[in-house]
Design a protein around this motif. Structure first.
Motif, PDB file in Angstrom:
ATOM      1  N   ARG B   3       0.818  -1.205   0.000  1.00 24.46           N
ATOM      2  CA  ARG B   3       0.000   0.000   0.000  1.00 24.46           C
ATOM      3  C   ARG B   3       0.859   1.267   0.000  1.00 24.46           C
ATOM      4  O   ARG B   3       0.326   2.385  -0.041  1.00 24.46           O
ATOM      5  CB  ARG B   3      -0.932   0.012   1.221  1.00 24.46           C
ATOM      6  CG  ARG B   3      -2.159  -0.859   1.026  1.00 24.46           C
ATOM      7  CD  ARG B   3      -2.894  -1.092   2.322  1.00 24.46           C
ATOM      8  NE  ARG B   3      -3.191   0.141   3.060  1.00 24.46           N
ATOM      9  CZ  ARG B   3      -4.314   0.857   2.896  1.00 24.46           C
ATOM     10  NH1 ARG B   3      -5.215   0.489   2.038  1.00 24.46           N
ATOM     11  NH2 ARG B   3      -4.514   1.938   3.617  1.00 24.46           N
ATOM     12  N   ILE B  26     -13.892  10.640   9.969  1.00 23.59           N
ATOM     13  CA  ILE B  26     -13.067   9.792   9.114  1.00 23.59           C
ATOM     14  C   ILE B  26     -13.687   8.409   9.006  1.00 23.59           C
ATOM     15  O   ILE B  26     -14.057   7.796  10.014  1.00 23.59           O
ATOM     16  CB  ILE B  26     -11.625   9.693   9.655  1.00 23.59           C
ATOM     17  CG1 ILE B  26     -10.980  11.081   9.684  1.00 23.59           C
ATOM     18  CG2 ILE B  26     -10.795   8.726   8.804  1.00 23.59           C
ATOM     19  CD1 ILE B  26      -9.575  11.115  10.261  1.00 23.59           C
ATOM     20  N   ARG B  27     -13.826   7.973   7.771  1.00 23.33           N
ATOM     21  CA  ARG B  27     -14.302   6.621   7.515  1.00 23.33           C
ATOM     22  C   ARG B  27     -13.151   5.809   6.936  1.00 23.33           C
ATOM     23  O   ARG B  27     -12.380   6.290   6.116  1.00 23.33           O
ATOM     24  CB  ARG B  27     -15.446   6.659   6.498  1.00 23.33           C
ATOM     25  CG  ARG B  27     -15.883   5.287   6.099  1.00 23.33           C
ATOM     26  CD  ARG B  27     -17.066   5.212   5.159  1.00 23.33           C
ATOM     27  NE  ARG B  27     -17.423   3.805   5.122  1.00 23.33           N
ATOM     28  CZ  ARG B  27     -18.190   3.200   6.002  1.00 23.33           C
ATOM     29  NH1 ARG B  27     -18.742   3.881   6.972  1.00 23.33           N
ATOM     30  NH2 ARG B  27     -18.422   1.916   5.922  1.00 23.33           N
ATOM     31  N   THR B  28     -13.018   4.572   7.377  1.00 25.42           N
ATOM     32  CA  THR B  28     -12.042   3.706   6.724  1.00 25.42           C
ATOM     33  C   THR B  28     -12.571   2.281   6.650  1.00 25.42           C
ATOM     34  O   THR B  28     -13.608   1.959   7.226  1.00 25.42           O
ATOM     35  CB  THR B  28     -10.665   3.753   7.424  1.00 25.42           C
ATOM     36  OG1 THR B  28      -9.690   3.168   6.546  1.00 25.42           O
ATOM     37  CG2 THR B  28     -10.674   2.973   8.731  1.00 25.42           C
ATOM     38  N   THR B  29     -11.865   1.466   5.880  1.00 25.53           N
ATOM     39  CA  THR B  29     -12.249   0.077   5.716  1.00 25.53           C
ATOM     40  C   THR B  29     -11.027  -0.788   5.930  1.00 25.53           C
ATOM     41  O   THR B  29      -9.956  -0.491   5.399  1.00 25.53           O
ATOM     42  CB  THR B  29     -12.810  -0.151   4.300  1.00 25.53           C
ATOM     43  OG1 THR B  29     -13.746   0.884   4.012  1.00 25.53           O
ATOM     44  CG2 THR B  29     -13.512  -1.485   4.202  1.00 25.53           C
ATOM     45  N   ILE B  31      -9.099  -4.776   6.294  1.00 23.66           N
ATOM     46  CA  ILE B  31      -9.127  -6.176   5.863  1.00 23.66           C
ATOM     47  C   ILE B  31      -8.619  -7.012   7.030  1.00 23.66           C
ATOM     48  O   ILE B  31      -7.568  -6.687   7.598  1.00 23.66           O
ATOM     49  CB  ILE B  31      -8.191  -6.432   4.663  1.00 23.66           C
ATOM     50  CG1 ILE B  31      -8.663  -5.655   3.439  1.00 23.66           C
ATOM     51  CG2 ILE B  31      -8.107  -7.917   4.338  1.00 23.66           C
ATOM     52  CD1 ILE B  31      -7.733  -5.810   2.241  1.00 23.66           C
ATOM     53  N   PHE B  60     -13.692  -5.867   5.906  1.00 24.76           N
ATOM     54  CA  PHE B  60     -13.791  -6.977   4.967  1.00 24.76           C
ATOM     55  C   PHE B  60     -12.982  -8.159   5.487  1.00 24.76           C
ATOM     56  O   PHE B  60     -11.970  -7.966   6.151  1.00 24.76           O
ATOM     57  CB  PHE B  60     -13.164  -6.613   3.611  1.00 24.76           C
ATOM     58  CG  PHE B  60     -14.027  -5.775   2.718  1.00 24.76           C
ATOM     59  CD1 PHE B  60     -15.106  -6.334   2.052  1.00 24.76           C
ATOM     60  CD2 PHE B  60     -13.727  -4.435   2.503  1.00 24.76           C
ATOM     61  CE1 PHE B  60     -15.882  -5.572   1.197  1.00 24.76           C
ATOM     62  CE2 PHE B  60     -14.503  -3.658   1.646  1.00 24.76           C
ATOM     63  CZ  PHE B  60     -15.582  -4.235   0.992  1.00 24.76           C
ATOM     64  N   TYR B  62     -10.457 -11.055   4.151  1.00 20.57           N
ATOM     65  CA  TYR B  62      -9.580 -11.183   2.980  1.00 20.57           C
ATOM     66  C   TYR B  62     -10.155 -12.193   1.989  1.00 20.57           C
ATOM     67  O   TYR B  62     -10.571 -13.289   2.365  1.00 20.57           O
ATOM     68  CB  TYR B  62      -8.178 -11.613   3.422  1.00 20.57           C
ATOM     69  CG  TYR B  62      -7.281 -11.978   2.263  1.00 20.57           C
ATOM     70  CD1 TYR B  62      -6.731 -10.986   1.454  1.00 20.57           C
ATOM     71  CD2 TYR B  62      -7.011 -13.317   1.951  1.00 20.57           C
ATOM     72  CE1 TYR B  62      -5.931 -11.318   0.374  1.00 20.57           C
ATOM     73  CE2 TYR B  62      -6.217 -13.648   0.881  1.00 20.57           C
ATOM     74  CZ  TYR B  62      -5.683 -12.651   0.085  1.00 20.57           C
ATOM     75  OH  TYR B  62      -4.901 -12.986  -1.000  1.00 20.57           O
ATOM     76  N   VAL B 132     -23.824   3.854   3.503  1.00 22.89           N
ATOM     77  CA  VAL B 132     -22.778   3.254   4.333  1.00 22.89           C
ATOM     78  C   VAL B 132     -22.706   3.804   5.759  1.00 22.89           C
ATOM     79  O   VAL B 132     -22.215   3.125   6.650  1.00 22.89           O
ATOM     80  CB  VAL B 132     -21.375   3.386   3.682  1.00 22.89           C
ATOM     81  CG1 VAL B 132     -21.279   2.491   2.472  1.00 22.89           C
ATOM     82  CG2 VAL B 132     -21.040   4.824   3.340  1.00 22.89           C
ATOM     83  N   ASP B 133     -23.181   5.041   5.968  1.00 25.73           N
ATOM     84  CA  ASP B 133     -22.963   5.668   7.274  1.00 25.73           C
ATOM     85  C   ASP B 133     -24.245   5.755   8.112  1.00 25.73           C
ATOM     86  O   ASP B 133     -25.262   5.180   7.766  1.00 25.73           O
ATOM     87  CB  ASP B 133     -22.345   7.055   7.092  1.00 25.73           C
ATOM     88  CG  ASP B 133     -20.917   6.978   6.575  1.00 25.73           C
ATOM     89  OD1 ASP B 133     -20.220   6.016   6.932  1.00 25.73           O
ATOM     90  OD2 ASP B 133     -20.516   7.870   5.815  1.00 25.73           O
TER      91      ASP B 133
END
Lengths: 254, 169
Positions: B3, B26-29, B31, B60, B62, B132-133
């Motif tokens: 990354r 702040i939004r994040t995703t 794995i 998520f 993987y 999503v929020d």
């Protein structure tokens, strides 16, 4: 005397996956409408276009199941034609053609003109920003770039969406103006990677400049940023966020 | 993960975001279950999520995708472990989100009304993206609101992810 009924086609577009796909479906629908076609989104139609997702296992499964669902409808005579486009068919076209051969035709993510042709429409290049939006009328997605140059080890997106390609600022402003005229108040900026915006086209990260131009569009109250990759994030975006009340104090960092 | 960043660099960046734009949501995703992810790695991730207190977070498991760089690695974290880890992260996040939502009770926000659902008008603040929020629910038996319009709302109740509000004149 015999009368002949001509059945008029109604094209039903079905969208799976992410907001980038929603955007692509809206562009497709805008093009179809401009060619005088009767087009609906996820309702009933005798011609079906499935815009698939190929990102991860669950998403691929959902896309395949949706194709199979419409193949059953086709066999039952409920729909006449089924076309498949989007990321899954970009990534797995030969496999799909072999496994589900009764689909009328598969298209990749860069084959909008051929897809339109198969649907009896012409691709009109001049239709910048002429989308048929499927979201509630107060907001719309604005895709500012296509593709991704990031080499993240786990991610299949570059295989399906290709290299990063920014849309010029003036085209995006035109598109935003058209959306605002149609009642859109909130623009949700999307791309595979917002942070990279401009590097290909302007030789510099240019998200801040784009935002400066978009806040001038009358009728737009909120501008929201999604998918801003952390590596190489242009910090001048924060200055614009602080200065311009229209830019939501919101950042989605994948 | 290729990354182009590290835990330290990302932490520093997030702190800079918070310092420069204190109001920022702040939004994040994440794995979980990347090849080779140990219990210890996962503990580090959990601690980091608690430390960062993201306002919005998704997770998520993987997915082993052919023709990606990671496909050369062994997909060695069992599916049930991946699921368990994702659930653990979301549990931590529910608590953080609830605490952040609780702190909003009594505050007023500009809210856009996206739709009416059952007995509620469903709106969003500038800190929430559609689908999503979080959402702000406003009792429709007491107020009439036009979808697509902005209105000022005072938060009266908080859940893990959604808020309840009253229209302020």
């Amino acid at each position: 005397m015999r009368t002949k009924t001509i059945k008029k086609n109604r094209i039903n577009v079905v969208t799976l996956g992410c907001s980038k796909n929603v955007y692509d479906s809206e562009v497709l629908m805008g093009q179809l409408k401009a060619s005088g076609k009767d087009v609906v989104h996820e309702q009933e139609g005798n011609v079906v276009v499935i815009n698939t997702c190929g990102f991860i296992n669950n998403a691929k499964e959902e896309s395949v199941n949706t194709i199979l669902h419409y193949m059953q409808k086709k066999e039952a005579g409920d729909v006449d034609k089924v076309f498949v486009t989007g990321c899954l068919s970009e990534r797995y076209k030969p496999d799909l053609e072999k496994e589900i051969p009764n689909v009328d035709q598969y298209f990749g993510t860069t084959e909008l003109p051929s897809l339109l042709k198969a649907l009896g429409a012409d691709y009109k290049h001049e239709l910048i920003g002429e989308r048929l939006t499927t979201t509630p009328k107060n907001y719309a997605y604005l895709k500012i770039a296509e593709g991704c140059d990031r080499p993240c080890s786990f991610c299949a997106i570059p295989l399906m969406r290709g290299k990063h390609k920014s849309t010029p600022i003036e085209d995006l402003v035109t598109e935003a103006e058209k959306l605002a005229v149609n009642g859109v108040k909130e623009l949700i900026l999307i791309a595979q990677d917002l942070t990279y915006y401009g590097l290909d086209l302007y030789k510099k990260r240019n998200l801040a400049e784009l935002l400066e131009q978009l806040v001038k569009v009358e009728g737009i109250d909120w501008i929201r940023l999604h998918y801003a990759f952390p590596t190489g994030f242009p910090m001048d975006v924060l200055d614009v966020m602080n200065r311009e009340p229209k830019i939501c104090n919101y950042l989605d960092i994948p | 993960m290729r990354r182009g960043t590290t835990k330290e660099k990302t932490t520093k960046l997030l702190k800079e975001f918070r310092a420069k734009v204190p109001e920022m949501t702040i939004r994040t995703t994440l794995i979980v279950g990347y090849p080779g992810e140990t219990e210890e790695d996962f503990q580090t991730l959990k601690d980091w999520v608690k430390e960062m207190r993201f306002e919005r977070l998704g997770c998520f498991t993987y997915s082993h995708e052919e023709n990606t760089h990671a496909y050369n690695l062994e997909d060695d974290v069992p599916e049930e472990v991946k699921m368990k880890r994702a659930n653990e992260i979301m549990e931590i996040q529910s608590q953080i989100s609830w605490e952040l939502n609780e702190a909003k009770i009594g505050q007023e926000f500009k809210v856009v009304i996206d739709r009416k659902e059952g007995n509620y008008f469903v709106g969003r603040t500038e800190f929430d993206s559609p689908d999503v929020d979080n959402e702000v629910l406003i009792d429709a038996s007491k107020t009439y609101l036009k979808t697509g319009e902005f209105t000022k709302v005072k938060v009266i109740e908080a859940e893990d992810f959604d808020l309840y509000g009253l229209v302020v004149d």
